[in-house]
Design a protein around this motif. Structure first.
Motif, PDB file in Angstrom:
ATOM      1  N   THR A 548       0.840  -1.198   0.000  1.00 16.75           N
ATOM      2  CA  THR A 548       0.000   0.000   0.000  1.00 16.75           C
ATOM      3  C   THR A 548       0.875   1.248   0.000  1.00 16.75           C
ATOM      4  O   THR A 548       1.851   1.327   0.748  1.00 16.75           O
ATOM      5  N   ILE A 549       0.515   2.215  -0.840  1.00 23.54           N
ATOM      6  CA  ILE A 549       1.220   3.499  -0.887  1.00 23.54           C
ATOM      7  C   ILE A 549       0.206   4.628  -0.758  1.00 23.54           C
ATOM      8  O   ILE A 549      -0.997   4.423  -0.951  1.00 23.54           O
ATOM      9  N   GLY A 550       0.697   5.806  -0.445  1.00 19.13           N
ATOM     10  CA  GLY A 550      -0.140   6.994  -0.424  1.00 19.13           C
ATOM     11  C   GLY A 550       0.138   7.841  -1.652  1.00 19.13           C
ATOM     12  O   GLY A 550       1.293   8.039  -2.030  1.00 19.13           O
ATOM     13  N   VAL A 551      -0.919   8.310  -2.298  1.00 20.86           N
ATOM     14  CA  VAL A 551      -0.770   9.180  -3.471  1.00 20.86           C
ATOM     15  C   VAL A 551      -1.545  10.464  -3.227  1.00 20.86           C
ATOM     16  O   VAL A 551      -2.524  10.478  -2.477  1.00 20.86           O
ATOM     17  N   PRO A 552      -1.120  11.575  -3.827  1.00 17.33           N
ATOM     18  CA  PRO A 552      -1.839  12.839  -3.630  1.00 17.33           C
ATOM     19  C   PRO A 552      -3.298  12.734  -4.047  1.00 17.33           C
ATOM     20  O   PRO A 552      -3.628  12.095  -5.042  1.00 17.33           O
ATOM     21  N   ASP A 553      -4.153  13.364  -3.257  1.00 18.03           N
ATOM     22  CA  ASP A 553      -5.588  13.347  -3.522  1.00 18.03           C
ATOM     23  C   ASP A 553      -6.115  14.765  -3.302  1.00 18.03           C
ATOM     24  O   ASP A 553      -5.886  15.358  -2.243  1.00 18.03           O
ATOM     25  N   ALA A 554      -6.831  15.288  -4.296  1.00 23.33           N
ATOM     26  CA  ALA A 554      -7.289  16.682  -4.234  1.00 23.33           C
ATOM     27  C   ALA A 554      -8.220  16.941  -3.061  1.00 23.33           C
ATOM     28  O   ALA A 554      -8.265  18.045  -2.522  1.00 23.33           O
ATOM     29  N   ASP A 555      -8.973  15.922  -2.635  1.00 24.41           N
ATOM     30  CA  ASP A 555      -9.944  16.100  -1.559  1.00 24.41           C
ATOM     31  C   ASP A 555      -9.406  15.672  -0.200  1.00 24.41           C
ATOM     32  O   ASP A 555      -9.579  16.368   0.801  1.00 24.41           O
TER      33      ASP A 555
END
Length: 646
Positions: A548-555
């Motif tokens: 699992t990774i974290g990716v940028p999210d606009a919300d």
């Protein structure tokens, strides 16, 4: 250099508790005061305790003891104190304070209930007596899995009053996530509710609590609050009604607890392994929370603090103990800030006269979409401070909140630290100008620095946020896992706490957080270790392994994207992706479900079998993945790049 947009006025400074505190100690210049606070930490925290007027059952003979090493600093040695006594009894015994408002609760449906300090004291005593009758004793662990209702606060204070230890669990968790925390501390009791309202709909909670209890052999009794009065499964051998437990009006003297006795274990996720049970003591977390709330945010009697949070996240207990130790008022809200109207948050602020409003950048990004009409007709004149925590800002929502909502009048106090800190390392306050998205610097008593890879102080470039001295509120290790605690925070540089944030200090002395230096995700301000989500995924019968990774999210600021290796192939396998997203959401809670699940043939690994999430994330986002020489299967990285279309 970034330019400030908000400047404190002299009269504002002079009205603050921090100014009065500094003046009493002989300081009028903030920088000189801060330097002294980290030069002589024993003197500083001793003065804070005196200024707060904390009540000791037995006075301490020494402020701190580092004889076991800085990582295991003990505070207020030989002092006896109970935090429930200091939050409630101290004020109830004072005629001018006992009828002061302590807690305002508003439900999703608009139902409101208010508690004075005496009201809250009575309810806490009722529950403490009931729990003791049930067998809860000093040192026992009690898990609290409840919605944002007043009973959640009452439960925390009642458990602490007995001298027992509570473990708060996020109300949106699924059963498996709750069970992990129950099992981690071997809690014998679980306090929950039949359900709660969210966006006008009933959320069944008792059923999830039952599943969590079934997965946790240590649980002997489940105490149930009837929030909705709904029919739900009932186990007469295990379940106990809250109303029956609190039927008798009896008082219970606060247990005489040592300053270093645990009162709370709150779990926080790391990049590997199970969630970490951070241990907090009676003279630690509450004192740090009260200091930050009272001296940085300037919360005091007559003020109403409303932080949009959950009791399972650090800012929930922070709000509880921060307000009550200061004799001020908290607003606990069951619902969501944009239901049933997009302006619900501003309606709450006006209705209850909120003075300190705590939000996250994610929340403001969501509210921006609805425009200005929802707050322009509201009277927000009570607001003195916006608090912000959970994740770094991006400029557009910061300016929208400051300029449009606050009319350039209400400062945004950025606040960053963590569960292990009991509050903030960095913050803003009434003594320094504020730069958009930035911090004025470390808070008093926090000897923070920015180190490069060699452990040398740097300015003008990104480095690791560290702390060079202990502080009140520092976690007393991880529950029954001392080595992991030392390895996580104290192993890189001698006698130095490595926090895990990338930070830069500009030439004007403003501090900025640029992100996590490890793999930990922050989804809408909620901290999540990838291993926790991966553990859920591999529980699915089709999944062999996961990353699992974290990716940028606009919300949300950041969202989880998962990569799984599965059994089988062809169309049947591809149809699994949506099922796996639902699978995680059902077990961890909808708020934490992944944005996307990708099926891959293999995950990038080192020769000793370690999955490199850093490499996966870089490949997926089209960034430089760095040195791949340690990879056993570098071709897997190329497949992830193609998967993302980069």
């Amino acid at each position: 250099m970034h330019k400030p947009v908000w400047f404190p006025k002299q009269e504002q400074m002079e009205q603050t508790r921090l100014y009065r505190f500094m003046k009493r100690l002989g300081f009028r210049d903030y920088d000189r005061f801060y330097e002294q606070s980290i030069k002589n930490i024993a003197w500083f925290w001793d003065e804070v305790v005196n200024d707060l007027g904390l009540r000791w059952m037995m006075p301490y003979r020494q402020v701190l003891d580092m004889s076991d090493g800085i990582a295991w600093t003990r505070w207020f040695v030989d002092g006896k104190i109970n935090i429930s006594d200091n939050c409630l009894d101290r004020f109830v015994e004072e005629p001018a304070a006992r009828h002061r408002l302590a807690l305002i609760w508003e439900g999703d449906d608009g139902t409101t209930k208010k508690y004075t300090y005496r009201d809250l004291w009575l309810e806490v005593n009722r529950l403490a007596c009931g729990l003791k009758k049930l067998g809860v004793a000093a040192g026992d662990c009690v898990a609290i899995y409840m919605p944002m209702i007043a009973e959640n606060v009452i439960a925390m204070l009642a458990v602490a009053r007995i001298g027992a230890i509570f473990t708060p669990c996020f109300s949106g968790y699924g059963a498996e996530a709750v069970a992990t925390r129950i099992q981690g501390c071997q809690a014998k009791w679980l306090i929950t509710a039949d359900g709660y309202l969210r966006r006008g709909k009933v959320v069944a909670m008792k059923e999830e609590a039952d599943r969590a209890a079934d997965l946790s052999p240590s649980v002997e009794k489940v105490v149930v609050v009837s929030r909705l009065g709904r029919d739900c499964p009932w186990n007469p051998d295990r379940d106990v009604k809250w109303d029956q437990l609190t039927a008798e009006m009896k008082t219970l003297s606060p247990a005489v607890t040592d300053a270093n006795d645990p009162f709370m274990i709150i779990y926080t996720s790391g990049t590997t392994g199970k969630p970490k049970g951070t241990v907090h003591v009676h003279s630690g977390f509450p004192l740090k929370a009260a200091f930050d709330a009272g001296y940085a945010f300037d919360v005091g009697p007559g003020d109403i603090l409303f932080w949009v949070t959950d009791m399972g996240w650090m800012m929930g207990p922070w709000m509880v103990f921060g307000t009550l130790l200061l004799g001020s008022t908290m607003l606990v809200f069951e619902g969501t800030p944009d239901y049933p109207i997009p302006g619900r948050l501003w309606e709450l602020t006006e209705k209850h006269g909120v003075t300190h409003l705590g939000i996250s950048p994610t929340l403001i990004r969501a509210l921006m979409k609805h425009g200005t009409s929802w707050f322009s007709q509201r009277d927000l004149s009570s607001l003195r401070v916006f608090g912000s925590t959970g994740e770094p800002w991006n400029p557009e929502p910061w300016h929208w909140l400051f300029e449009q909502v606050g009319g350039k009048r209400v400062p945004i106090f950025n606040y960053s630290g963590g569960t292990e800190i009991s509050g903030g390392i960095l913050g803003n306050h009434f003594f320094k100008p504020i730069v958009p998205c930035g911090f004025a610097g470390p808070l008093p008593g926090m000897d923070a620095e920015v180190f490069d890879d060699q452990g040398k102080t740097v300015r003008g470039e990104v480095g690791e946020l560290v702390l060079r001295q202990p502080w009140v509120g520092m976690t007393s290790g991880f529950w029954q896992d001392a080595r992991r605690y030392e390895d996580t925070y104290w192993s890189r540089w001698p006698k130095t706490w490595l926090h895990g944030d990338w930070v830069i200090v500009d030439e004007g002395g403003q501090w900025f957080i640029t992100g996590r230096s490890d793999d930990t995700l922050k989804i809408a301000g909620k901290r999540l270790g990838p291993a926790e989500m991966e553990s859920v995924l591999v529980d699915h019968p089709s999944v062999i392994e996961a990353a699992t990774i974290g990716v940028p999210d606009a919300d949300k600021g950041e969202s989880a994207v998962c990569f799984v290796v599965v059994r089988g192939d062809g169309e049947e396998v591809q149809s699994l992706t949506e099922e796996l997203v639902r699978f995680v959401g059902e077990r961890m809670g909808k708020a934490l479900k992944p944005k996307r699940v990708h099926i891959v043939d293999e995950l990038p690994k080192t020769r000793n079998g370690k999955i490199l999430r850093r490499v996966i994330r870089a490949a997926y986002l089209g960034e430089n993945a760095g040195d791949l020489s340690s990879l056993e299967n570098a071709h897997a990285v190329e497949k992830i790049r193609r998967l993302a279309g980069v």
